[in-house]
Design a protein around this motif. Structure first.
Motif, PDB file in Angstrom:
ATOM      1  N   PHE A  71      -0.260  37.925  95.000  1.00  0.00           N
ATOM      2  CA  PHE A  71      -1.064  39.143  95.076  1.00  0.00           C
ATOM      3  C   PHE A  71      -0.810  40.096  93.909  1.00  0.00           C
ATOM      4  O   PHE A  71      -1.576  41.018  93.684  1.00  0.00           O
ATOM      5  N   MET A  72       0.276  39.856  93.146  1.00  0.00           N
ATOM      6  CA  MET A  72       0.553  40.715  91.987  1.00  0.00           C
ATOM      7  C   MET A  72      -0.217  40.255  90.756  1.00  0.00           C
ATOM      8  O   MET A  72      -0.088  40.813  89.670  1.00  0.00           O
TER       9      MET A  72
ATOM     10  N   VAL B  72      -1.734  49.857  84.211  1.00  0.00           N
ATOM     11  CA  VAL B  72      -0.980  49.481  85.415  1.00  0.00           C
ATOM     12  C   VAL B  72      -1.457  50.284  86.622  1.00  0.00           C
ATOM     13  O   VAL B  72      -1.667  49.737  87.712  1.00  0.00           O
ATOM     14  N   THR B  76      -3.241  48.662  89.920  1.00  0.00           N
ATOM     15  CA  THR B  76      -2.718  48.804  91.273  1.00  0.00           C
ATOM     16  C   THR B  76      -3.840  49.098  92.261  1.00  0.00           C
ATOM     17  O   THR B  76      -3.949  48.449  93.312  1.00  0.00           O
ATOM     18  N   ILE B  80      -5.428  46.824  95.377  1.00  0.00           N
ATOM     19  CA  ILE B  80      -5.571  47.317  96.752  1.00  0.00           C
ATOM     20  C   ILE B  80      -6.996  47.081  97.253  1.00  0.00           C
ATOM     21  O   ILE B  80      -7.216  46.590  98.360  1.00  0.00           O
TER      22      ILE B  80
ATOM     23  N   ILE C  14       6.634  53.396  86.415  1.00  0.00           N
ATOM     24  CA  ILE C  14       5.241  53.179  86.822  1.00  0.00           C
ATOM     25  C   ILE C  14       5.040  51.754  87.323  1.00  0.00           C
ATOM     26  O   ILE C  14       4.435  51.524  88.368  1.00  0.00           O
ATOM     27  N   VAL C  15       5.592  50.789  86.585  1.00  0.00           N
ATOM     28  CA  VAL C  15       5.423  49.390  86.993  1.00  0.00           C
ATOM     29  C   VAL C  15       6.096  49.148  88.348  1.00  0.00           C
ATOM     30  O   VAL C  15       5.516  48.515  89.237  1.00  0.00           O
ATOM     31  N   SER C  18       4.126  50.706  91.103  1.00  0.00           N
ATOM     32  CA  SER C  18       2.920  49.925  91.329  1.00  0.00           C
ATOM     33  C   SER C  18       3.222  48.664  92.139  1.00  0.00           C
ATOM     34  O   SER C  18       2.562  48.383  93.139  1.00  0.00           O
ATOM     35  N   SER C  19       4.275  47.930  91.722  1.00  0.00           N
ATOM     36  CA  SER C  19       4.607  46.695  92.441  1.00  0.00           C
ATOM     37  C   SER C  19       4.960  46.995  93.878  1.00  0.00           C
ATOM     38  O   SER C  19       4.542  46.284  94.800  1.00  0.00           O
ATOM     39  N   SER C  21       4.029  49.536  95.768  1.00  0.00           N
ATOM     40  CA  SER C  21       2.897  49.905  96.628  1.00  0.00           C
ATOM     41  C   SER C  21       2.026  48.696  96.933  1.00  0.00           C
ATOM     42  O   SER C  21       1.541  48.552  98.058  1.00  0.00           O
ATOM     43  N   ILE C  22       1.859  47.807  95.961  1.00  0.00           N
ATOM     44  CA  ILE C  22       1.054  46.618  96.246  1.00  0.00           C
ATOM     45  C   ILE C  22       1.762  45.739  97.275  1.00  0.00           C
ATOM     46  O   ILE C  22       1.150  45.225  98.209  1.00  0.00           O
ATOM     47  N   TYR C  23       3.082  45.624  97.118  1.00  0.00           N
ATOM     48  CA  TYR C  23       3.852  44.788  98.040  1.00  0.00           C
ATOM     49  C   TYR C  23       3.704  45.311  99.467  1.00  0.00           C
ATOM     50  O   TYR C  23       3.407  44.558 100.397  1.00  0.00           O
TER      51      TYR C  23
END
Lengths: 192, 203, 171
Positions: A71-72, B72, B76, B80, C14-15, C18-19, C21-23
């Motif tokens: 998903f990343m 980035v 993100t 989502i 930031i990275v 981001s990771s 929140s996606i996780y």
């Protein structure tokens, strides 16, 4: 071998990136007025497409899939492409000023070219093999150059022809692209 | 004055017809009204939220790493949206395909981040995002209206899986002009619309 | 030097944010994602077998039950179309000859208006209740202008049927 050839042809002609899949349209309408610019831009994009297909394939198959973090994918791919393009620009600038003048100016634009992220996403979602990804991305690149070159030739001629006032510029370019796209649809009958 | 931040995106600097940005999705997914709504809403969501975050962080992010940072942040929100569509609207997700992840490289979003959100306060950036996003939605709806009408001989009004009714043109729908839902139809419709707007002096 | 550190720190934060929140988001929708896949399959199986009450999966074959009796089998077949893979769900009748009950296209990315018409009833209904030997290109009318996509479906159904038939017969 046959499989690879058919992948190549699929993305070069049948699913032409620009004319059928609408990927990488910005340079298509932006740069494509001069033939020499079109070829250079096309070469730069093709190179980045093939190289980033290789890199993203390796990352997908050795990092994303084994660790179950598919998903990343989008975040990782775009970051990798952006860093690669940046690196490439630095290397070219340091090594060959001639090459930099010829191709370098297009490089910053390439990061946000949908064709590059597009081919990485396609390779990933279709689950192409390593060689398959190379075949599909070089096909896509050749198709890209082809469409860009034909279009630039057509637009050079369009400059000289009489176009109704309100269709001048971008509108007529789109209409020309429509006819070109129609002719590419006929590759749909190709036996691959 | 803030209202202007919203309304300018609708016509005056409409992303598609005036700025000619974000053409890939506008051409690729404008096969049907349903797809157009899906893509439009996704873009509004990503554009508004990434504008908000980028505006909040505008004084923190060093100038020379701003592009990767913006990318980035945008990626993100795109992920989502992609996950949400996959989980709750599978058929829409299927028909939008790779064009959802490709919102990341949609020039409108990075363009607004760079030109507006990185220089303006949060409220104005949100309004700008909403405005440009809505302008994109309206443009893609207009294109898909003609493509679906001519290409299938009718319109099916559906937004994110909810159907609001449909109509077909009798006789014509038996033998519609398929050309318009195929790729060349997209180029032709957008070219003619651009010409029409130029003629009417809208743009 | 200080500037450099700031750059790296900001970008890293930031990275990471981001990771993370996606996780987190992926975990919250994961159940819905799985459910969705299941729901889609159930819907297609119900369309092929309107009498189906439940089905179980063993290896790659779905055994479809009604009143505790197997009324049919289903499996997925993958064909190579123009835009990429075409996934088809093939339903088989539990009869003497194991005839095809119905087929249904699960996913594809063919050209709209041409290859994409393989999902239309006019094309897929040609498979209904046919014995496998009738599933050759002569037996199925290809869609005009989309021979390759049509052929991909026919070939996929045919060869996957041949693959699966042994294990179905041995049940």
């Amino acid at each position: 071998m046959n499989e690879l050839l058919s992948l190549f042809l699929r993305y070069a002609l049948v699913n032409n990136f620009i004319l059928v899949m609408f990927l990488g349209l910005c340079p298509f309408f932006g740069v494509s007025k001069k033939l020499s610019d079109a070829i250079r831009m096309g070469l730069a994009v093709t190179f980045v497409m093939i190289a980033s297909s290789i890199i993203t394939w390796l990352i997908a198959n050795f990092i994303l899939i084994p660790f179950n973090i598919e998903f990343m994918e989008t975040v990782v791919f775009i970051l990798v492409i952006a860093s690669f393009v940046q690196l490439l620009e630095m290397v070219i600038r340091k090594t060959s000023i001639g090459l930099y003048r010829a191709l370098g100016i297009y490089l910053p634009l390439i990061t946000t070219n949908c064709a590059v992220l597009g081919i990485a996403e396609i390779n990933f979602l279709e689950g192409f093999s390593f060689l398959g990804s190379i075949a599909s991305s070089s096909g896509a690149g050749v198709g890209f150059i082809l469409a860009l070159t034909i279009m630039s030739g057509l637009r050079e001629r369009l400059e000289l022809s009489e176009v109704p006032g309100s269709l001048k510029g971008l509108p007529i370019a789109f209409i020309t692209a429509s006819i070109l796209s129609l002719s590419f649809l006929t590759f749909g009958g190709l036996r691959i | 004055m803030p209202f202007n931040d919203f309304s300018k995106g609708l016509i005056k600097i409409n992303p598609i017809f005036v700025l000619a940005l974000g053409l890939c999705p506008a051409l690729a997914v404008s096969i049907s009204i349903e797809n157009a709504f899906g893509m439009g809403i996704a873009v509004i969501f990503v554009l508004t939220l990434s504008n908000l975050i980028i505006s909040l962080l505008r004084n923190v992010i060093p100038k020379d790493v701003r592009i990767p940072s913006f990318i980035v942040i945008i990626a993100t929100f795109v992920t989502i949206v992609n996950l949400t569509f996959k989980a709750y609207l599978p058929s829409l997700s299927e028909s939008l395909g790779i064009y959802i992840p490709l919102i990341v490289v949609n020039c409108i979003i990075l363009g607004r981040a760079e030109a507006f959100a990185s220089k303006n306060p949060p409220l104005r950036s949100v309004l700008d995002g909403l405005g440009e996003g809505t302008g994109f939605l309206l443009a893609i709806l207009l294109i898909s209206f003609f493509r679906e009408l001519l290409g299938t001989g009718g319109i099916n009004f559906a937004i994110l899986g909810y159907e609001f009714g449909s109509f077909i043109i009798p006789l014509f729908s038996d033998m519609p002009a398929l050309f318009f839902i195929m790729p060349p139809g997209a180029f032709l419709i957008i070219g003619l619309l651009l010409g029409l707007f130029k003629r009417m002096d809208v743009i | 030097m200080k500037e450099n550190i700031k750059r790296v720190v900001v970008l890293t934060i930031i990275v990471l944010a981001s990771s993370l929140s996606i996780y987190v988001y992926n975990n919250t929708v994961e159940d819905a994602l799985k459910e969705q896949e299941m729901a889609e399959l159930t819907e297609h199986i119900n369309m092929i077998f309107p009498d189906a009450e439940r089905f179980i999966q063993k290896d790659d074959i779905y055994y479809v039950y009604s009143d505790d009796e197997i009324i049919g089998y289903a499996f997925e077949a993958i064909g190579k179309g123009y835009g990429g893979d075409i996934t088809i769900l093939v339903g088989i009748n539990n009869d003497e000859d194991l005839t095809i009950k119905k087929v249904s296209v699960l996913s594809h990315s063919e050209t709209p208006g041409l290859g994409a018409r393989i999902t239309e009833d006019e094309f897929v209904s040609q498979f209904d209740n046919k014995p496998i030997d009738a599933i050759k290109l002569e037996g199925i009318d290809a869609i005009t202008g989309a021979t390759i996509s049509s052929k991909a479906v026919v070939n996929a159904v045919y060869s996957e049927y041949k693959n699966k038939i042994q294990s179905i017969r041995s049940e």
